[in-house]
Design an enzyme around this catalytic site. Structure first.
Site, PDB file in Angstrom:
ATOM      1  N   HIS A 121     -24.798  -0.132 -12.835  1.00 10.47           N
ATOM      2  CA  HIS A 121     -25.789  -1.430 -13.247  1.00 10.47           C
ATOM      3  C   HIS A 121     -24.899  -2.612 -12.879  1.00 10.47           C
ATOM      4  O   HIS A 121     -23.665  -2.660 -12.920  1.00 10.47           O
ATOM      5  CB  HIS A 121     -26.030  -1.214 -14.649  1.00 10.47           C
ATOM      6  N   ASP A 122     -25.623  -3.737 -12.560  1.00 10.14           N
ATOM      7  CA  ASP A 122     -25.242  -4.888 -12.425  1.00 10.14           C
ATOM      8  C   ASP A 122     -23.955  -5.094 -11.336  1.00 10.14           C
ATOM      9  O   ASP A 122     -23.382  -5.922 -11.116  1.00 10.14           O
ATOM     10  CB  ASP A 122     -24.423  -5.671 -13.678  1.00 10.14           C
ATOM     11  N   GLY A 139     -19.831  -0.237 -13.457  1.00 15.18           N
ATOM     12  CA  GLY A 139     -20.824  -1.434 -13.850  1.00 15.18           C
ATOM     13  C   GLY A 139     -20.009  -2.751 -13.324  1.00 15.18           C
ATOM     14  O   GLY A 139     -18.786  -2.688 -13.546  1.00 15.18           O
TER      15      GLY A 139
END
Length: 266
Positions: A121-122, A139
């Site tokens: 994520h991200d 992340g």
């Protein structure tokens, strides 16, 4: 002409471009967009608010856009944005963003994600990047253009990997890697510069010489690192590649910078 196999499941609301091929047993969610000319081989699962650009090729058992592996995630409407002309091999996983990271995970174009690679994520990835088999990005990792992440390597969350950097196989990366840097080891140390990659990308020999001299000053000179950065910025003001390294170091994150185990390596 778009070609969808009868065993594929395309949820109502999905946006399918022209000349898309969707193979057997694929599942495409209702908020997914597939760009023109993209091809999903068999057993590909694409979920969430995911956009796959044009002319991508996704191989069996890739999982794209499912909720991130983050206990803080609460179902916020985050996104996964995959650029054009990417190759995503078997068992690759990519997760959307989170509220704590800007709500989006993104890749550039012309990247190769080999078997089992993971983009958490991200993450923000540039163009022309290669993740070799089972490479893992934690992340909030950022990766610059044309970087190569070696097989079975792992990049710690919030780390920045500069453009044209090379991460050796089976390397744990806990700190930022400068542009054009080459790192290896159980816990990554700067082991040199990715001169081979620079040659392949057509960088002039003069720039490679300037970069090597600048990095020796940066990592084996007098004073603090910040003082050495400013000295190098002045002495190599005409070098574009040194300017890239200086700009990267001036924007250093809380992770710190990967240093050479031996300054002589540079």
């Amino acid at each position: 002409m778009t070609n969808i196999h009868p065993t594929a499941i395309i949820e109502d609301g999905a946006t399918i471009g022209n000349d898309v091929v969707i193979g057997p047993w694929c599942h495409v969610g209702p908020d997914v967009t597939l760009g023109d000319g993209t091809r999903l081989e068999s057993h590909v699962a694409v979920a969430g608010r995911t956009r796959i650009g044009a002319s991508c090729k996704v191989f069996p058992f890739a999982s794209l856009g499912y909720p991130p592996q983050d206990l803080k995630y609460r179902g916020e409407p985050s996104r996964l944005e995959i650029g054009d002309n990417n190759v995503i091999r078997e068992h690759v996983t990519m997760n959307p963003g989170t509220e704590g990271g800007g709500m989006v995970t993104s890749t550039g174009r012309d990247c190769l994600f080999m078997v089992g690679a993971h983009v958490a994520h991200d993450c923000r990835l540039g163009n022309g990047i290669i993740l070799v088999n089972n490479a893992t990005l934690g992340g909030h990792v950022s990766v610059g253009d044309y970087a190569i992440i070696g097989g079975l390597s792992a990049v710690h969350q919030f780390v920045r990997v500069g453009a044209h950097a090379m991460i050796g196989g089976m390397t744990g990366v806990e700190t930022d890697v400068i542009p054009f840097g080459s790192v290896t080891g159980n816990r990554a140390r700067l082991s040199g510069l990715n001169l081979t990659g620079m040659k392949r990308r057509g960088f002039p020999r003069e720039e490679m010489h300037a970069l090597r001299s600048a990095c020796r000053m940066l990592f084996d000179g007098k004073g603090t690192l910040n003082e050495r950065i400013e000295t190098v910025a002045g002495e190599f003001a005409q070098s574009a590649v040194v300017a890239d390294v200086v700009r990267f170091l001036r924007g250093a994150s809380d992770r710190g910078v990967c240093l050479p185990g031996n300054p002589g390596d540079l």
